[in-house]
Design a protein around this motif. Structure first.
Motif, PDB file in Angstrom:
ATOM      1  N   ARG A 142      15.665 -29.312  29.007  1.00 31.71           N
ATOM      2  CA  ARG A 142      14.997 -28.014  29.153  1.00 31.71           C
ATOM      3  C   ARG A 142      14.194 -27.983  30.456  1.00 31.71           C
ATOM      4  O   ARG A 142      13.659 -29.007  30.892  1.00 31.71           O
ATOM      5  N   HIS A 143      14.108 -26.796  31.039  1.00 33.24           N
ATOM      6  CA  HIS A 143      13.491 -26.683  32.361  1.00 33.24           C
ATOM      7  C   HIS A 143      13.012 -25.257  32.604  1.00 33.24           C
ATOM      8  O   HIS A 143      13.426 -24.338  31.894  1.00 33.24           O
ATOM      9  N   ILE A 144      12.158 -25.114  33.603  1.00 34.16           N
ATOM     10  CA  ILE A 144      11.675 -23.790  34.012  1.00 34.16           C
ATOM     11  C   ILE A 144      12.061 -23.555  35.466  1.00 34.16           C
ATOM     12  O   ILE A 144      11.738 -24.361  36.335  1.00 34.16           O
ATOM     13  N   HIS A 145      12.774 -22.454  35.708  1.00 38.68           N
ATOM     14  CA  HIS A 145      13.076 -22.040  37.074  1.00 38.68           C
ATOM     15  C   HIS A 145      11.921 -21.186  37.582  1.00 38.68           C
ATOM     16  O   HIS A 145      11.439 -20.321  36.848  1.00 38.68           O
ATOM     17  N   MET A 146      11.497 -21.402  38.804  1.00 39.78           N
ATOM     18  CA  MET A 146      10.500 -20.504  39.389  1.00 39.78           C
ATOM     19  C   MET A 146      10.571 -20.473  40.909  1.00 39.78           C
ATOM     20  O   MET A 146      11.089 -21.397  41.532  1.00 39.78           O
ATOM     21  N   ILE A 179       9.999 -28.690  35.870  1.00 40.93           N
ATOM     22  CA  ILE A 179       9.825 -27.527  36.753  1.00 40.93           C
ATOM     23  C   ILE A 179      10.851 -27.610  37.886  1.00 40.93           C
ATOM     24  O   ILE A 179      10.986 -28.655  38.538  1.00 40.93           O
ATOM     25  N   ARG A 180      11.568 -26.517  38.091  1.00 39.87           N
ATOM     26  CA  ARG A 180      12.529 -26.455  39.205  1.00 39.87           C
ATOM     27  C   ARG A 180      12.189 -25.251  40.077  1.00 39.87           C
ATOM     28  O   ARG A 180      12.232 -24.114  39.619  1.00 39.87           O
ATOM     29  N   VAL A 181      11.828 -25.519  41.325  1.00 40.49           N
ATOM     30  CA  VAL A 181      11.373 -24.469  42.237  1.00 40.49           C
ATOM     31  C   VAL A 181      12.406 -24.212  43.324  1.00 40.49           C
ATOM     32  O   VAL A 181      12.894 -25.149  43.965  1.00 40.49           O
ATOM     33  N   MET A 189      12.367 -19.910  31.569  1.00 36.20           N
ATOM     34  CA  MET A 189      12.521 -21.222  30.948  1.00 36.20           C
ATOM     35  C   MET A 189      13.871 -21.269  30.256  1.00 36.20           C
ATOM     36  O   MET A 189      14.206 -20.371  29.485  1.00 36.20           O
ATOM     37  N   HIS A 190      14.656 -22.291  30.549  1.00 37.07           N
ATOM     38  CA  HIS A 190      15.974 -22.438  29.931  1.00 37.07           C
ATOM     39  C   HIS A 190      15.944 -23.489  28.833  1.00 37.07           C
ATOM     40  O   HIS A 190      15.618 -24.650  29.078  1.00 37.07           O
ATOM     41  N   ILE A 191      16.268 -23.052  27.628  1.00 36.10           N
ATOM     42  CA  ILE A 191      16.428 -23.965  26.496  1.00 36.10           C
ATOM     43  C   ILE A 191      17.801 -23.706  25.887  1.00 36.10           C
ATOM     44  O   ILE A 191      18.410 -22.669  26.154  1.00 36.10           O
TER      45      ILE A 191
HETATM   46 ZN   LIG Z   1      18.571 -23.308  34.170  1.00 37.61          ZN
END
Ligand SMILES: [Zn+2]
Length: 211
Positions: A142-146, A179-181, A189-191
């Motif tokens: 799981r991760h968050i794109h921003m 966190i992916r920037v 957020m991708h789950i």
């Molecule tokens: Zn993603």
């Protein structure tokens, strides 16, 4: 009267500061199982010269294609109608949920997208052929794109791990959220479907970074 007004204003100000420190809000996008393919594998599955066709735009220049495949695990256990995402990549990759892995009879590691060294083997069947991957099947981490601006506002950096809280009737906190920037990313957020179903979360629901 003046004193009451002042007290009310102070109370409101206090509420606003509390709200800000309460965590950075992020909308959730639930990712269903999907496949990324190389152009070579697209052609092996769909025929020579075949190009993926766009069904729906996703963030970062990616798209859901109209094409689907069947993924096959051990003992010929299979899952049909798995969506192919485009554009084509340098390495083919299959992203499944932990429940899918059980259904396929496979042990599948949790990995960041693209990190497929030593991941699970899987076969993919298309209308014109089949391929076998020695590795490439993962449960996506799981991760968050921003965007860089969001990262600044949230006080995080690319590669950080945070905890995220879903404040709904079930109430779930997710740890180890990467966190992916990137400039091309919109805040999300991708789950996967297992995580979403267990926490009673749907696409568009809001969660907050708590740590
Ligand atoms: Zn993603």
């Amino acid at each position: 009267m003046e004193q009451i007004t002042r007290l009310v204003i102070e109370a409101i100000n206090r509420m606003e500061t509390e709200k800000k420190s309460d965590g950075f809000a992020v909308p959730v996008g639930v990712s269903a199982r999907h496949v990324h393919l190389t152009q070579e594998h697209v052609e092996a599955l769909f025929g020579p010269g075949y190009q993926l066709t766009k069904r729906k735009e996703l963030m970062g220049g990616q798209f859901a294609s109209n094409e689907t495949v069947t993924i096959v695990g051990l003992k010929l256990r299979a899952i049909e109608n798995v969506r192919v995402l485009g554009p084509v990549r340098k390495a083919s990759q299959v992203e499944v949920s932990a429940t899918d892995a059980i259904r396929l009879g496979m042990k599948v590691p949790v990995r960041e997208s693209g990190d497929i060294d030593g991941s699970a083997p899987v076969a993919i069947v298309g209308p014109k052929g089949a391929i076998y991957l020695n590795e490439g099947c993962i449960v996506a981490m799981r991760h968050i794109h921003m965007s860089p601006a969001d990262a600044l506002a949230a006080g995080v950096r690319d590669g950080d791990f945070v905890s995220v809280k879903a404040d709904n009737e079930r109430g779930t906190t997710f740890d180890h959220v990467k966190i992916r920037v990137d400039e091309s990313f919109t805040l999300e957020m991708h789950i996967d479907t297992d995580e979403a179903n267990a926490a009673l979360i749907s696409t568009g629901d809001m969660v907050t970074i708590v740590d």
